[in-house]
Design a protein around this motif. Structure first.
Motif, PDB file in Angstrom:
ATOM      1  N   ALA A 270       5.546  75.064  12.937  1.00 47.45           N
ATOM      2  CA  ALA A 270       6.995  74.044  13.591  1.00 47.45           C
ATOM      3  C   ALA A 270       6.527  74.161  14.818  1.00 47.45           C
ATOM      4  CB  ALA A 270       7.516  74.785  12.755  1.00 47.45           C
ATOM      5  N   THR A 271       5.813  75.462  15.363  1.00 48.24           N
ATOM      6  CA  THR A 271       5.558  75.336  16.742  1.00 48.24           C
ATOM      7  C   THR A 271       4.882  74.694  17.555  1.00 48.24           C
ATOM      8  OG1 THR A 271       6.970  77.702  16.602  1.00 48.24           O
ATOM      9  CG2 THR A 271       6.229  77.098  19.061  1.00 48.24           C
TER      10      THR A 271
ATOM     11  N   ILE B 191      12.071  71.552  11.734  1.00 49.39           N
ATOM     12  CA  ILE B 191      12.170  71.848  13.050  1.00 49.39           C
ATOM     13  C   ILE B 191      11.773  71.966  13.865  1.00 49.39           C
ATOM     14  CG2 ILE B 191      11.698  75.005  12.981  1.00 49.39           C
ATOM     15  CD1 ILE B 191      12.052  74.978  10.527  1.00 49.39           C
ATOM     16  N   GLY B 192      10.701  71.573  14.184  1.00 50.39           N
ATOM     17  CA  GLY B 192       9.821  71.151  15.386  1.00 50.39           C
ATOM     18  C   GLY B 192      10.299  70.339  15.821  1.00 50.39           C
TER      19      GLY B 192
ATOM     20  N   GLU C  58      12.523  71.852  17.861  1.00 49.15           N
ATOM     21  CA  GLU C  58      12.275  72.835  19.088  1.00 49.15           C
ATOM     22  C   GLU C  58      11.647  72.086  20.274  1.00 49.15           C
ATOM     23  OE1 GLU C  58      13.165  75.783  19.512  1.00 49.15           O
ATOM     24  OE2 GLU C  58      14.321  75.757  17.464  1.00 49.15           O
TER      25      GLU C  58
ATOM     26  N   THR D  33       9.389  81.170  21.537  1.00 55.75           N
ATOM     27  CA  THR D  33      10.124  79.527  20.548  1.00 55.75           C
ATOM     28  C   THR D  33       9.701  80.828  18.709  1.00 55.75           C
ATOM     29  OG1 THR D  33       9.834  78.621  21.800  1.00 55.75           O
ATOM     30  CG2 THR D  33      10.375  77.874  19.469  1.00 55.75           C
TER      31      THR D  33
ATOM     32  N   VAL E  42      12.374  80.131  15.637  1.00 58.96           N
ATOM     33  CA  VAL E  42      11.882  78.933  13.993  1.00 58.96           C
ATOM     34  C   VAL E  42      12.002  79.693  13.034  1.00 58.96           C
ATOM     35  CG1 VAL E  42      10.089  77.482  13.251  1.00 58.96           C
ATOM     36  CG2 VAL E  42      10.403  77.556  15.934  1.00 58.96           C
TER      37      VAL E  42
ATOM     38  N   GLU F 255      14.425  78.582   9.994  1.00 58.06           N
ATOM     39  CA  GLU F 255      14.514  78.566   8.584  1.00 58.06           C
ATOM     40  C   GLU F 255      14.416  79.360   7.662  1.00 58.06           C
ATOM     41  OE1 GLU F 255      12.526  79.132   4.801  1.00 58.06           O
ATOM     42  OE2 GLU F 255      12.025  80.542   6.656  1.00 58.06           O
TER      43      GLU F 255
END
Lengths: 312, 322, 327
Positions: free
Chosen positions: A121-122, A181-182, A185, A239, A243, A247
């Motif tokens: 996700a990051t 999520i990505g 962010e 980050t 994340v 989650e």
């Protein structure tokens, strides 16, 4: 002034003078880049190094360890069918959960999910954030206006709500969660990168690159991105824990991974329901999660100090 | 004449992650009342750090050893409290960049009068009156209005005048001017130099002028000390230094400065790069760049040698008067 | 004049500065460069002098079109650079290079000296092999007085003077015809300044370069230039051959500038007559009417306030923009 040490040699050729050469005797041929300097400083920071080593070891155990655990995460031990304390005879080294599944196997598997979410996700956030931020900052003008107003609008959307809707519409998909999520962010990332790009843009070396015939794309790739990377990498390490936490929160709400698959957040949620009977099922995943977050934060701080020694 | 400020065997070193670095090594200087000492050197020669040490303004990782005496009081061993009463009152500093050395959110009048209120215990009204008087003395037009202004509302030249006014408020015995005109344009620099000359002629204070600009020194200083790599390499009257420089570095500096009054075919240069303080050459620090270098220079450091008229040099080569 | 090398005609660069308005801003033009014209011939050095805020750096960048011109023309070998599109401009820049003031800031801190110097080659000689590139870089490094074995070092490992040599090497590697030098030595130590000035003069002789040498240091400009342009608040005050300008400055501003420079000679410095200008530079947002210098000029009359003086011939190879230069 007739006695002055008149040196009629031109400056351009003065390096052929042996004593001028001696000045650089100490010079080694390979240079030490800013990255190498930063790494040297990071190595001197004990807390950050311990955190980094701990994270690597933990991730290694999570991904490789499952092969050495006698039980798999989804296997129900039909002989037990309830939460039991650690028992080496049955191979449940950390006991079982309320359905009789091996807790160690589940924690390791949950760790895999948490690490994967954190990193994937990051990465999504990184790619989108850096390209949007660098483009907005460097191109400026209307492009900048448009992209940044879009970011503002996205900020105004309640994030949880957004993710929940995505989950409901598209179903609970493991990879969709990374993407969702990505997507959330990258906003802050793009703002940070844009700010950095704006300061970099006015530096003389960017002007020099333009004077040397660089196109916009080549300047962004060759000069802007490597120079914002220091700030970005710090933000990335900060980050990842966010994340992972997000989650866990989603899983806690029952929106995360789908059973029998699990994550640390889901394990904590399950454990919380039985914390009066078997506190072990709550405490063990919670300890794993918080130590991981703690280490990421330490590493992020250490990286920031190492990359920007002036601000310490 | 008596020396107001005496520096004896001062060494300033900084501890850095890469080891200790000596910015100033064993230098001795003195300034008399009513005299202007020019301290000349390039960046990294230690000229500023010498007087930062004197005012107790070294960075946290710096240490100073030796002795700095202001009228007999050792400044290096003085307590922070004692230093605070001396700074501003008896020894004052004028910095290169007036914008960063004035407090941005305080009115000019308050900044000036505060010096007096702190050191001489006067009331606010007298303080402001004296501040106004001082602004007039440094020829700030419409001085009354300026008292109510903030530093950013003034131009660079005016800010430097305010800095000078602030330094003069308590009529200190020693004024240290660290590159006072470097940040200014030529025409404004000329105005400030004019003011400094006036200050020098009218006050009995000792002035230390730290600069890299030989032209500025030529106009103001009575005596000149030349620093290279943390040491004094030559010292003498302004006439001696400019007319008959004894150290090859001084000679080189004078020769490589392009001049407005002389047409030069080709500039004479000093070879090589300025020394790296972390890795100083053996013997005389200047030897790798010196045209007159002999074997002795590489192994042995020349001691300061007194010639006639108080002219001092640190070089093995015998000096021939020009 | 069709074979002219560089011709700048009535060049204007105005920056809109927001001076008020709440939602819809009110803008006032900051006239950084306001109607500057000059010619430059091959192999010639034109010095541009003036104090901070006079627009000399903006002028240099506008010639390269790093900053767009508001009005006027910059014609380079007959083509007007202001009319070119992005692609054509990049192609034209092959022959136009620039050396910056701050040697460290003008080098990308994350690149090695070799990569920095090779950057123009990547853009203009993209077919070149890696080995050829390296050979050229090493060649130019040697030429500007850097040890080729330092090719893999990073800018922060060099001293200021060496960094400036890297910047010069980058500007010279394509063998350009015109190099703009924007205060190339003012951030350097005195002993290093002379080295860099000599290097630039050497390169000019060898490559037949034309230089636009921007500086606030009149002594260095005198040393390096053939002709000198004096700027004040974005306007040309005087444009003259070096000898004429330094021997017989006609404009009151030039006279004041020259007299303000300290001379490193105690007897001369203490006995010379200084023309002290009063006050400071007026705000470029709100320049004086007529002659922009009149507010600080000793000779100013009513005429100066009402009429802007034009550049007029004041002797051989000397032009001055002053109503009263004959007085």
């Amino acid at each position: 002034m007739s006695d002055v040490p008149i040196n009629k040699r031109r400056s351009g050729s003065n390096l052929s003078v042996p004593n001028a050469d001696a000045l650089d005797k100490a010079a080694d041929v390979e240079g030490r880049s800013l990255w190498q300097d930063a790494f040297r400083r990071l190595k001197a920071n004990r807390a950050a190094m311990i955190s980094a080593i701990f994270l690597i070891v933990l991730a290694f155990i999570c991904f490789v360890g499952t092969a050495f655990v006698p039980w798999s995460y989804e296997e129900i031990d039909w002989d037990i069918l309830e939460a039991t304390p650690p028992n080496f005879a049955t191979g449940h080294y950390l006991g079982t959960d309320s359905l009789g599944r091996d807790l160690l196997a589940r924690i390791l598997q949950g760790g895999q999910v948490s690490f994967l979410v954190g990193i994937l996700a990051t990465s999504v956030a990184l790619v989108i954030g850096v390209s949007v931020g660098a483009t907005a900052g460097f191109v400026g003008g209307r492009v900048d206006q448009f992209l940044m107003r879009f970011v503002d609008v996205m900020y105004a959307v309640p994030l949880m709500f957004f993710i929940i809707i995505l989950m409901v519409v598209f179903g609970r998909n493991f990879y969709l969660m990374f993407l969702a999520i990505g997507f959330v962010e990258w906003l802050t990332m793009s703002r940070i990168v844009r700010g950095q790009t704006l300061t970099l843009k006015n530096k003389e070396f960017i002007e020099a690159a333009r004077a040397s015939g660089g196109s916009t794309t080549s300047i962004i790739l060759r000069h802007i991105v490597p120079n914002v990377f220091g700030v970005v990498i710090v933000y990335v390490t900060l980050t990842i824990p966010q994340v992972i936490l997000l989650e866990s929160f989603l899983s806690f709400l029952g929106l995360g991974v789908q059973p029998p698959m699990t994550s640390w957040g889901a394990l904590i949620a399950e454990g919380a329901q039985e914390m009066e009977i078997t506190p072990r099922t709550l405490i063990l995943p919670a300890v794993c999660l918080s130590t991981t977050l703690f280490c990421f934060n330490f590493l992020g701080d250490g990286l920031r100090d190492a990359l920007d020694p002036k601000d310490r | 004449m008596t020396s107001v400020l005496e520096i004896d065997g001062l060494t300033v070193s900084f501890s850095t992650p890469d080891g200790d670095v000596s910015a100033v090594s064993d230098i001795s200087l003195s300034v008399d009342a009513g005299e202007c000492l020019g301290l000349v050197g390039e960046s990294g020669s230690g000229k500023s750090q010498t007087f930062m040490a004197a005012l107790g303004l070294l960075a946290d990782n710096g240490t100073a050893t030796g002795e700095i005496r202001l009228d007999g009081i050792d400044l290096l061993s003085a307590s922070e409290k004692k230093l605070n009463t001396l700074r501003g009152e008896r020894i004052a500093m004028i910095f290169q960049d007036p914008m960063t050395s004035l407090t941005p959110h305080m009115k000019i009048g308050r900044q000036l009068s505060e010096v007096l209120i702190e050191h001489q215990n006067v009331d606010t009204k007298t303080g402001w009156a004296r501040a106004l008087d001082m602004l007039n003395r440094v020829h700030i037009p419409a001085a009354e209005r300026r008292l109510d202004m903030y530093p950013h509302e003034l131009s660079g030249g005016l800010r430097q005048r305010v800095m000078i006014a602030m330094a003069l408020m308590c009529e200190p015995e020693v004024i240290v001017a660290d590159e006072p005109t470097t940040a200014l344009d030529v025409t404004v620099q000329a105005q400030i130099l004019d003011l400094l000359t006036e200050v020098k002629d009218n006050l009995d204070a000792a002035i230390v002028l730290i600069t890299h600009d030989l032209g500025v020194v030529a106009g103001l200083a009575d005596r000149v000390a030349v620093m290279y790599a943390g040491r004094i390499v030559e010292q003498g009257t302004v006439g001696d230094i400019f007319a008959s420089p004894a150290h090859p570095y001084t000679q080189g500096l004078l020769a490589c400065t392009p001049r407005l009054d002389v047409e030069t075919e080709e500039l004479i240069t000093i070879l090589g790069q300025p020394p790296n303080l972390q890795n100083l050459p053996s013997g005389c620090s200047f030897h790798p760049r010196c045209t007159y270098v002999v074997e002795q220079c590489k192994s042995e450091r020349p001691a300061l040698e007194v010639m006639n008229n108080g002219h001092i040099k640190a070089c093995f080569r015998p000096h021939v008067e020009a | 004049m069709s074979d002219a090398f560089l011709q700048v005609r009535d060049l204007k660069v105005h920056f809109p500065i927001r001076t008020g308005g709440i939602l819809i801003g009110r803008y006032t033009p900051l006239k950084a460069v306001d109607g500057v014209s000059f010619d430059l011939n091959p192999g010639e050095t034109l010095g541009v002098v003036g104090e901070s805020g006079c627009g000399k750096s903006t002028l240099g960048r506008a010639v390269l079109q790093l900053i767009g011109a508001t009005d006027g023309a910059v014609s380079w070998l007959g083509t007007d650079l202001t009319s070119l599109n992005k692609k054509e401009l990049i192609a034209a820049r092959e022959n136009l290079q620039i050396v910056f003031q701050d040697p460290l800031a003008s080098l990308d801190p994350r690149m090695t000296a070799g990569d920095i110097i090779a950057e123009p080659l990547l853009n203009y000689r993209s077919t070149m092999s890696k080995a050829e590139r390296r050979m050229m870089v090493e060649g130019i490094m040697e030429r500007v007085g850097l040890l080729p074995r330092m090719i893999n070092r990073y800018p922060h490992e060099f001293s200021g003077g060496q960094c400036q040599r890297i910047g010069i090497a980058r500007a010279m590697i394509l063998r350009p015809k015109l190099v703009i030098c924007d205060e190339p030595v003012s951030a350097l130590d005195v002993s290093i300044q002379a080295q860099v000035v000599n290097l630039l003069m050497d390169l000019q002789r060898d490559f037949g370069l034309a230089l636009l040498f921007i500086s606030h240091d009149l002594a260095i400009v005198r040393h390096i230039s053939h002709r000198v342009l004096v700027l004040y608040l974005g306007r040309v005050m005087e444009l003259a051959d070096k000898a004429a300008l330094y021997a017989t400055p006609r404009h009151p501003y030039t006279q004041a500038l020259l007299s303000a420079v300290p001379i490193p000679d105690p007897t001369q410095e203490r006995n010379k007559d200084r023309i002290l200008l009063t006050g400071d530079l007026p705000s470029p947002l709100n320049p004086p009417t007529g002659c922009v210098f009149r507010t600080r000029c000793g000779k100013a009359t009513d005429l100066c306030a009402s009429q802007t003086p034009k550049l007029e011939r004041a002797g051989d190879g000397q032009e001055v923009a002053c109503h009263h230069w004959k007085d």
